[in-house]
Motif scaffolding. Structure first.
Motif, PDB file in Angstrom:
ATOM      1  N   LEU A   1      12.515  11.436   6.552  1.00 60.01           N
ATOM      2  CA  LEU A   1      11.809  11.129   5.612  1.00 60.01           C
ATOM      3  C   LEU A   1      10.571  10.033   5.857  1.00 60.01           C
ATOM      4  CD1 LEU A   1      11.577  11.299   2.192  1.00 60.01           C
ATOM      5  CD2 LEU A   1      12.811   9.128   2.243  1.00 60.01           C
ATOM      6  N   HIS A   2      10.825   9.021   6.295  1.00 54.73           N
ATOM      7  CA  HIS A   2      10.133   7.915   6.805  1.00 54.73           C
ATOM      8  C   HIS A   2       9.095   8.402   7.678  1.00 54.73           C
ATOM      9  CE1 HIS A   2      12.609   5.364   4.395  1.00 54.73           C
ATOM     10  NE2 HIS A   2      11.939   4.511   4.351  1.00 54.73           N
ATOM     11  N   ALA A   3       9.368   9.326   8.697  1.00 59.43           N
ATOM     12  CA  ALA A   3       8.219   9.477   9.531  1.00 59.43           C
ATOM     13  C   ALA A   3       7.470  10.612   9.154  1.00 59.43           C
ATOM     14  CB  ALA A   3       9.120  10.072  10.971  1.00 59.43           C
TER      15      ALA A   3
ATOM     16  N   SER B   1      15.338  -0.850  -8.663  1.00 57.29           N
ATOM     17  CA  SER B   1      16.025   0.535  -8.299  1.00 57.29           C
ATOM     18  C   SER B   1      15.866   0.785  -6.850  1.00 57.29           C
ATOM     19  CB  SER B   1      15.610   1.461  -9.392  1.00 57.29           C
ATOM     20  OG  SER B   1      15.020   2.359  -8.739  1.00 57.29           O
ATOM     21  N   HIS B   2      14.658   0.478  -6.337  1.00 51.39           N
ATOM     22  CA  HIS B   2      14.206   0.740  -4.870  1.00 51.39           C
ATOM     23  C   HIS B   2      15.208  -0.131  -4.087  1.00 51.39           C
ATOM     24  CE1 HIS B   2      12.321   2.559  -1.431  1.00 51.39           C
ATOM     25  NE2 HIS B   2      12.024   1.450  -0.935  1.00 51.39           N
ATOM     26  N   GLY B   3      15.334  -1.595  -4.523  1.00 45.94           N
ATOM     27  CA  GLY B   3      16.226  -2.241  -3.746  1.00 45.94           C
ATOM     28  C   GLY B   3      17.780  -1.786  -3.571  1.00 45.94           C
ATOM     29  N   LYS B   4      18.203  -1.144  -4.580  1.00 41.01           N
ATOM     30  CA  LYS B   4      19.540  -0.736  -4.816  1.00 41.01           C
ATOM     31  C   LYS B   4      19.536   0.713  -3.494  1.00 41.01           C
ATOM     32  CE  LYS B   4      21.133  -1.201  -9.449  1.00 41.01           C
ATOM     33  NZ  LYS B   4      21.721  -0.567 -10.316  1.00 41.01           N
ATOM     34  N   LYS B   5      18.677   1.215  -3.708  1.00 34.97           N
ATOM     35  CA  LYS B   5      18.444   2.608  -2.733  1.00 34.97           C
ATOM     36  C   LYS B   5      18.429   1.894  -1.196  1.00 34.97           C
ATOM     37  CE  LYS B   5      15.813   5.453  -5.476  1.00 34.97           C
ATOM     38  NZ  LYS B   5      14.638   6.339  -5.736  1.00 34.97           N
ATOM     39  N   VAL B   6      17.699   0.863  -0.979  1.00 31.12           N
ATOM     40  CA  VAL B   6      17.552   0.497   0.532  1.00 31.12           C
ATOM     41  C   VAL B   6      18.927  -0.287   1.015  1.00 31.12           C
ATOM     42  CG1 VAL B   6      16.857  -1.384   2.014  1.00 31.12           C
ATOM     43  CG2 VAL B   6      15.134  -0.224   0.588  1.00 31.12           C
TER      44      VAL B   6
ATOM     45  N   VAL C   1       5.988  -0.614  12.377  1.00 29.80           N
ATOM     46  CA  VAL C   1       5.723  -2.245  12.179  1.00 29.80           C
ATOM     47  C   VAL C   1       6.258  -2.727  10.953  1.00 29.80           C
ATOM     48  CG1 VAL C   1       3.475  -2.352  11.152  1.00 29.80           C
ATOM     49  CG2 VAL C   1       4.058  -4.021  12.708  1.00 29.80           C
ATOM     50  N   ASN C   2       6.319  -2.195   9.730  1.00 34.41           N
ATOM     51  CA  ASN C   2       6.590  -2.357   8.491  1.00 34.41           C
ATOM     52  C   ASN C   2       8.293  -2.654   8.582  1.00 34.41           C
ATOM     53  OD1 ASN C   2       4.340  -2.666   6.809  1.00 34.41           O
ATOM     54  ND2 ASN C   2       4.225  -0.680   7.875  1.00 34.41           N
ATOM     55  N   PHE C   3       8.914  -2.036   9.176  1.00 38.29           N
ATOM     56  CA  PHE C   3      10.495  -2.155   9.416  1.00 38.29           C
ATOM     57  C   PHE C   3      10.962  -3.587   9.782  1.00 38.29           C
ATOM     58  CE2 PHE C   3      10.184   2.624  10.470  1.00 38.29           C
ATOM     59  CZ  PHE C   3      10.354   2.887   8.912  1.00 38.29           C
TER      60      PHE C   3
ATOM     61  N   THR D   1       0.792  -1.173  -0.017  1.00 38.23           N
ATOM     62  CA  THR D   1       0.180   0.143  -0.024  1.00 38.23           C
ATOM     63  C   THR D   1       0.868   1.259  -0.148  1.00 38.23           C
ATOM     64  OG1 THR D   1      -0.081   0.022   2.265  1.00 38.23           O
ATOM     65  CG2 THR D   1      -2.021  -1.184   1.212  1.00 38.23           C
ATOM     66  N   TYR D   2       2.180   1.074   0.419  1.00 43.91           N
ATOM     67  CA  TYR D   2       2.956   2.319   0.517  1.00 43.91           C
ATOM     68  C   TYR D   2       3.576   2.607  -1.098  1.00 43.91           C
ATOM     69  CZ  TYR D   2       2.586   2.091   5.382  1.00 43.91           C
ATOM     70  OH  TYR D   2       2.108   1.959   6.902  1.00 43.91           O
ATOM     71  N   PHE D   3       3.480   1.737  -1.738  1.00 49.13           N
ATOM     72  CA  PHE D   3       4.121   1.698  -3.474  1.00 49.13           C
ATOM     73  C   PHE D   3       2.897   1.775  -4.267  1.00 49.13           C
ATOM     74  CE2 PHE D   3       7.080  -0.015  -0.306  1.00 49.13           C
ATOM     75  CZ  PHE D   3       8.458   0.847  -0.568  1.00 49.13           C
ATOM     76  N   PRO D   4       1.906   2.606  -4.414  1.00 48.73           N
ATOM     77  CA  PRO D   4       0.787   2.409  -5.306  1.00 48.73           C
ATOM     78  C   PRO D   4       1.218   2.767  -6.600  1.00 48.73           C
ATOM     79  CG  PRO D   4       0.521   4.390  -3.885  1.00 48.73           C
ATOM     80  CD  PRO D   4       1.263   3.785  -3.305  1.00 48.73           C
ATOM     81  N   HIS D   5       2.437   3.675  -6.647  1.00 50.78           N
ATOM     82  CA  HIS D   5       3.060   4.380  -7.726  1.00 50.78           C
ATOM     83  C   HIS D   5       4.130   3.431  -8.287  1.00 50.78           C
ATOM     84  CE1 HIS D   5       5.330   5.529  -4.265  1.00 50.78           C
ATOM     85  NE2 HIS D   5       6.244   5.956  -4.959  1.00 50.78           N
ATOM     86  N   PHE D   6       4.361   2.206  -7.847  1.00 52.57           N
ATOM     87  CA  PHE D   6       5.208   1.374  -8.527  1.00 52.57           C
ATOM     88  C   PHE D   6       4.756   0.123  -9.254  1.00 52.57           C
ATOM     89  CE2 PHE D   6       9.574   1.808  -5.686  1.00 52.57           C
ATOM     90  CZ  PHE D   6       9.514   3.091  -5.679  1.00 52.57           C
TER      91      PHE D   6
HETATM   92 MG1  HEG Z   1      11.990   3.111   2.931  1.00 49.62          MG
HETATM   93  C1  HEG Z   1      11.958   5.271   0.012  1.00 49.62           C
HETATM   94  C2  HEG Z   1      15.410   3.051   2.655  1.00 49.62           C
HETATM   95  C3  HEG Z   1      12.006   0.395   5.053  1.00 49.62           C
HETATM   96  C4  HEG Z   1       8.728   2.454   2.339  1.00 49.62           C
HETATM   97  N1  HEG Z   1      13.450   4.117   1.818  1.00 49.62           N
HETATM   98  C5  HEG Z   1      13.278   4.953   0.627  1.00 49.62           C
HETATM   99  C6  HEG Z   1      14.923   5.489   0.408  1.00 49.62           C
HETATM  100  C7  HEG Z   1      15.828   4.540   0.967  1.00 49.62           C
HETATM  101  C8  HEG Z   1      14.807   3.713   1.854  1.00 49.62           C
HETATM  102  C9  HEG Z   1      16.941   4.727   0.990  1.00 49.62           C
HETATM  103  C10 HEG Z   1      14.949   6.270  -0.935  1.00 49.62           C
HETATM  104  C11 HEG Z   1      15.114   7.769  -0.033  1.00 49.62           C
HETATM  105  C12 HEG Z   1      15.270   8.810  -0.998  1.00 49.62           C
HETATM  106  O1  HEG Z   1      14.472   8.733  -2.069  1.00 49.62           O
HETATM  107  O2  HEG Z   1      15.791   9.852  -0.609  1.00 49.62           O
HETATM  108  N2  HEG Z   1      13.381   1.949   3.734  1.00 49.62           N
HETATM  109  C13 HEG Z   1      14.703   2.128   3.476  1.00 49.62           C
HETATM  110  C14 HEG Z   1      15.423   1.290   4.592  1.00 49.62           C
HETATM  111  C15 HEG Z   1      14.623   0.657   5.299  1.00 49.62           C
HETATM  112  C16 HEG Z   1      13.165   1.074   4.783  1.00 49.62           C
HETATM  113  C17 HEG Z   1      17.091   1.235   5.172  1.00 49.62           C
HETATM  114  C18 HEG Z   1      14.517  -0.506   6.508  1.00 49.62           C
HETATM  115  C19 HEG Z   1      15.535  -1.418   6.819  1.00 49.62           C
HETATM  116  N3  HEG Z   1      10.733   1.897   3.415  1.00 49.62           N
HETATM  117  C20 HEG Z   1      10.723   0.572   4.466  1.00 49.62           C
HETATM  118  C21 HEG Z   1       9.668   0.064   4.597  1.00 49.62           C
HETATM  119  C22 HEG Z   1       8.514   0.598   3.821  1.00 49.62           C
HETATM  120  C23 HEG Z   1       9.253   1.684   3.174  1.00 49.62           C
HETATM  121  C24 HEG Z   1       9.398  -1.164   5.505  1.00 49.62           C
HETATM  122  C25 HEG Z   1       7.079   0.484   3.642  1.00 49.62           C
HETATM  123  C26 HEG Z   1       6.663  -0.841   3.877  1.00 49.62           C
HETATM  124  N4  HEG Z   1      10.715   3.651   1.451  1.00 49.62           N
HETATM  125  C27 HEG Z   1       9.441   3.500   1.449  1.00 49.62           C
HETATM  126  C28 HEG Z   1       8.729   4.430   0.402  1.00 49.62           C
HETATM  127  C29 HEG Z   1       9.713   4.905  -0.058  1.00 49.62           C
HETATM  128  C30 HEG Z   1      10.886   4.744   0.326  1.00 49.62           C
HETATM  129  C31 HEG Z   1       7.192   4.034  -0.001  1.00 49.62           C
HETATM  130  C32 HEG Z   1       9.540   5.967  -1.255  1.00 49.62           C
HETATM  131  C33 HEG Z   1       9.596   5.205  -2.626  1.00 49.62           C
HETATM  132  C34 HEG Z   1       9.437   6.263  -3.850  1.00 49.62           C
HETATM  133  O3  HEG Z   1       8.670   6.772  -3.968  1.00 49.62           O
HETATM  134  O4  HEG Z   1      10.699   6.358  -4.273  1.00 49.62           O
END
Ligand code: HEG
Length: 141
Positions: free
Chosen positions: A86-88, A57-62, A96-98, A41-46
């Motif tokens: 950004l996340h908050a 590409s998102h995997g690479k960012k993570v 909970v998703n982390f 649900t957090y990625f409706p645009h993907f």
């Molecule tokens: Mg997040 C963006 C890292 C958990 C949903 N996440 C991002 C970005 C990074 C990142 C590096 C890109 C930031 C940017 O563009 O400046 N995320 C990250 C980590 C972790 C995590 C390291 C946990 C270990 N993220 C996470 C989870 C969710 C989520 C659990 C939702 C289920 N992340 C999320 C969304 C985006 C990011 C929706 C924006 C994606 C986009 O529109 O490109």
């Protein structure tokens, strides 16, 4: 709290999977979207189909964020501060998703490392990912 031994194992493992890190990131996301479909649900645009360019590409960012964390094990709050904001404040991901992504990442890590995914490595990585998740969630109060 990561012990000196935990830190050593985390650095070793990260080095060991140096050329598989991007695959690990993509596979962890694919696993999360499959096993915990509510996370989609957090990625409706993907395009969330396995192997899609956006998932890749998102995997690479993570993974890049995790690499930064591995380089700053003594300093996680500072190193991940912007990502935490950004996340908050912007993405508003329920913390909970982390845990769900962390768990998927560990399964992927186990699959890649095989016998090198020892109980000690498991424990160290679990602590590491929990610490990362705690930082990403710390702005929610
Ligand atoms: Mg997040 C963006 C890292 C958990 C949903 N996440 C991002 C970005 C990074 C990142 C590096 C890109 C930031 C940017 O563009 O400046 N995320 C990250 C980590 C972790 C995590 C390291 C946990 C270990 N993220 C996470 C989870 C969710 C989520 C659990 C939702 C289920 N992340 C999320 C969304 C985006 C990011 C929706 C924006 C994606 C986009 O529109 O490109």
């Amino acid at each position: 709290m990561l012990t000196a031994e935990d830190k050593k194992l985390i650095l070793q493992v990260w080095e060991k999977i140096a050329n598989q890190q991007d695959d690990c990131g993509r596979e962890a996301l694919e696993r999360m979207f499959c096993v915990y479909p509510q996370t989609k649900t957090y990625f409706p645009h993907f395009d969330l189909n396995p192997g899609s360019d956006q998932v890749r590409s998102h995997g690479k960012k993570v993974v890049a964020a995790l690499s930064n964390a591995v380089k700053n094990l003594d300093n996680l709050s500072q190193a991940l501060s912007e990502l935490s904001n950004l996340h908050a404040y912007n993405l508003r991901v329920d913390p909970v998703n982390f845990k769900l992504l962390s768990q998927c990442f560990q399964v992927v890590l186990a699959a890649h490392l095989g016998k090198d995914y020892t109980p000690e490595v498991h424990a160290a990585f679990d602590k590491f990912l929990s610490a990362v998740a705690a930082v990403l969630a710390e702005k929610y109060r």
